[in-house]
Design a protein around this motif. Structure first.
Motif, mmCIF file in Angstrom:
data_model
loop_
_atom_site.group_PDB
_atom_site.id
_atom_site.type_symbol
_atom_site.label_atom_id
_atom_site.label_comp_id
_atom_site.label_asym_id
_atom_site.label_seq_id
_atom_site.Cartn_x
_atom_site.Cartn_y
_atom_site.Cartn_z
ATOM 1 N N GLY A 45 0.763 -1.252 0.000
ATOM 2 C CA GLY A 45 0.000 0.000 0.000
ATOM 3 C C GLY A 45 0.785 1.289 0.000
ATOM 4 N N VAL A 46 2.065 1.263 -0.391
ATOM 5 C CA VAL A 46 2.856 2.503 -0.365
ATOM 6 C C VAL A 46 2.296 3.546 -1.338
ATOM 7 N N LEU A 47 1.813 3.110 -2.495
ATOM 8 C CA LEU A 47 1.163 4.029 -3.440
ATOM 9 C C LEU A 47 -0.293 4.268 -3.038
ATOM 10 N N THR A 48 -0.930 3.206 -2.549
ATOM 11 C CA THR A 48 -2.356 3.266 -2.174
ATOM 12 C C THR A 48 -2.649 4.403 -1.203
ATOM 13 N N LYS A 49 -1.775 4.590 -0.201
ATOM 14 C CA LYS A 49 -2.045 5.598 0.838
ATOM 15 C C LYS A 49 -2.186 6.997 0.239
ATOM 16 N N TYR A 50 -1.446 7.261 -0.847
ATOM 17 C CA TYR A 50 -1.532 8.580 -1.495
ATOM 18 C C TYR A 50 -2.758 8.672 -2.406
ATOM 19 N N LEU A 51 -3.166 7.548 -2.958
ATOM 20 C CA LEU A 51 -4.384 7.534 -3.780
ATOM 21 C C LEU A 51 -5.612 7.767 -2.899
ATOM 22 N N LEU A 52 -5.572 7.223 -1.690
ATOM 23 C CA LEU A 52 -6.711 7.363 -0.771
ATOM 24 C C LEU A 52 -6.934 8.811 -0.318
ATOM 25 N N LYS A 53 -5.933 9.650 -0.501
ATOM 26 C CA LYS A 53 -6.083 11.075 -0.157
ATOM 27 C C LYS A 53 -6.770 11.868 -1.262
ATOM 28 N N LYS A 54 -6.915 11.250 -2.432
ATOM 29 C CA LYS A 54 -7.491 11.950 -3.591
ATOM 30 C C LYS A 54 -9.020 11.984 -3.488
ATOM 31 N N PRO A 55 -9.665 12.976 -4.129
ATOM 32 C CA PRO A 55 -11.131 13.083 -4.065
ATOM 33 C C PRO A 55 -11.834 12.136 -5.045
ATOM 34 N N VAL A 56 -11.381 10.874 -5.048
ATOM 35 C CA VAL A 56 -11.981 9.828 -5.888
ATOM 36 C C VAL A 56 -12.046 8.557 -5.049
ATOM 37 N N THR A 57 -12.746 7.534 -5.545
ATOM 38 C CA THR A 57 -12.836 6.264 -4.819
ATOM 39 C C THR A 57 -11.781 5.311 -5.371
ATOM 40 N N THR A 58 -10.956 4.777 -4.481
ATOM 41 C CA THR A 58 -9.874 3.878 -4.893
ATOM 42 C C THR A 58 -10.236 2.421 -4.629
ATOM 43 N N PHE A 59 -10.066 1.593 -5.666
ATOM 44 C CA PHE A 59 -10.192 0.138 -5.557
ATOM 45 C C PHE A 59 -8.809 -0.441 -5.829
ATOM 46 N N VAL A 60 -8.513 -1.594 -5.234
ATOM 47 C CA VAL A 60 -7.235 -2.238 -5.515
ATOM 48 C C VAL A 60 -7.474 -3.680 -5.973
ATOM 49 N N CYS A 61 -6.632 -4.124 -6.890
ATOM 50 C CA CYS A 61 -6.729 -5.486 -7.415
ATOM 51 C C CYS A 61 -5.443 -6.205 -7.019
ATOM 52 N N GLU A 62 -5.547 -7.196 -6.160
ATOM 53 C CA GLU A 62 -4.357 -7.867 -5.611
ATOM 54 C C GLU A 62 -4.580 -9.374 -5.540
ATOM 55 N N ILE A 63 -3.655 -10.124 -6.126
ATOM 56 C CA ILE A 63 -3.781 -11.584 -6.182
ATOM 57 C C ILE A 63 -3.057 -12.268 -5.014
ATOM 58 N N ASP A 64 -2.147 -11.533 -4.338
ATOM 59 C CA ASP A 64 -1.321 -12.098 -3.272
ATOM 60 C C ASP A 64 -2.047 -12.022 -1.928
ATOM 61 N N SER A 65 -2.351 -13.182 -1.352
ATOM 62 C CA SER A 65 -3.156 -13.217 -0.122
ATOM 63 C C SER A 65 -2.457 -12.544 1.061
ATOM 64 N N GLU A 66 -1.127 -12.626 1.130
ATOM 65 C CA GLU A 66 -0.394 -11.943 2.219
ATOM 66 C C GLU A 66 -0.581 -10.436 2.132
ATOM 67 N N SER A 67 -0.506 -9.915 0.907
ATOM 68 C CA SER A 67 -0.701 -8.471 0.721
ATOM 69 C C SER A 67 -2.130 -8.068 1.081
ATOM 70 N N VAL A 68 -3.093 -8.895 0.683
ATOM 71 C CA VAL A 68 -4.500 -8.600 0.983
ATOM 72 C C VAL A 68 -4.721 -8.528 2.496
ATOM 73 N N THR A 69 -4.149 -9.479 3.237
ATOM 74 C CA THR A 69 -4.262 -9.484 4.700
ATOM 75 C C THR A 69 -3.667 -8.204 5.278
ATOM 76 N N TYR A 70 -2.502 -7.815 4.759
ATOM 77 C CA TYR A 70 -1.830 -6.600 5.229
ATOM 78 C C TYR A 70 -2.691 -5.360 4.950
ATOM 79 N N LEU A 71 -3.227 -5.271 3.737
ATOM 80 C CA LEU A 71 -4.043 -4.107 3.350
ATOM 81 C C LEU A 71 -5.301 -4.004 4.210
#
Length: 263
Positions: A45-71
């Motif tokens: 989520g290093v890029l995600t955190k900056y996208l979440l500050k934008k005035p739009v809705t952010t979705f993420v597509c992630e195939i790695d279960s470890e990353s999903v748990t972390y997010l």
């Protein structure tokens, strides 16, 4: 906990660890013409955190279960916006229906060109696309005609999008560092991105021409059974990298008209 998300070689993962670069990538989106963003391969989520500050809705597509748990643990506002699927096999209408959305990401190098080709298929819904690629791939997509890296990917992308190479990223800002430099580029859909020729024929002409890029079009396009009259056109004395995107469109129209006349 971040250490528990291991970068997996088979997924082509290299986690960006430079906050400044992450913010700079997030800022490449204009946010014009859409209210939703899809980030591909967010990792930790290093890029995600900056996208979440934008005035739009952010979705993420992630195939790695470890990353999903972390997010899920660290970005609560993403809870119902994590798509646990392979983007290349994912039907975007499940999430976005017919809405416009932008695509962004620090793309896994092993599937980055396939991500671009899928975006081209989704061009009616994707007005903007930006992100990080292997430097050579980003340069190839953005290359102008006459450049030695100009090829199939350049033409098929630039017929629908304006392509800009934005900046280069060194290997040491990743964990683990890749063996190559990275490049960030942006695609902005053209105002008129409709093809005035047959799309399948256009793709076929471009791919066939570049498969023998050192030959003139007169020789590389022999399989199209062109009439002798058409082969006298000066365009057929050129090699593929000498043709602009617009001239490839004109070439496709000439070939289509020729096949009608010779039937």
């Amino acid at each position: 906990m971040k250490d528990k998300v291991r970068a997996k070689k088979h997924l082509g993962q290299h986690f960006l660890k430079d906050e400044e670069i992450a913010e700079k990538i997030a800022d490449t989106l204009s946010l014009n013409g859409y209210k939703k963003i899809l980030e591909i391969g967010p990792g930790t989520g290093v890029l995600t955190k900056y996208l979440l500050k934008k005035p739009v809705t952010t979705f993420v597509c992630e195939i790695d279960s470890e990353s999903v748990t972390y997010l899920r643990a660290h970005y609560l506002q993403l809870s119902d916006k994590i798509i646990e699927k392979d983007f290349l096999k994912y039907d975007v209408s499940e999430t976005f229906k017919q809405e416009q959305f932008a695509i962004i990401g620090n793309f896994p190098y092993n599937i980055s060109t396939q991500i671009v080709f899928k975006t081209l298929e989704l061009r009616d819904q994707v007005p903007e696309f930006s992100g990080m690629f292997q430097k050579e791939v980003a340069q190839r997509i953005c290359a102008p005609h006459g450049n030695k890296t100009y090829g199939i990917l350049s033409v098929l992308t630039q017929v629908f999008y304006e392509a800009e190479y934005l900046f280069t990223v060194p290997p040491e800002v990743f964990n683990p560092p890749p063996k190559v430099e990275s490049g960030v580029m942006r695609l902005t859909r053209k105002k008129d991105y409709s093809l005035p020729c047959d799309e399948k024929l256009f793709f076929r002409v471009v791919k066939t021409a570049f498969q023998q890029r050192r030959k003139t079009l007169r020789n590389s396009l022999k399989t199209f059974n062109l009439s002798d009259n058409l082969k006298e056109d000066t365009i057929f004395g050129l090699r593929p990298e000498q043709l602009s995107v617009q001239r490839f469109v004109e070439l496709t129209i000439k070939i289509a008209n020729d096949s009608i006349q010779t039937q």
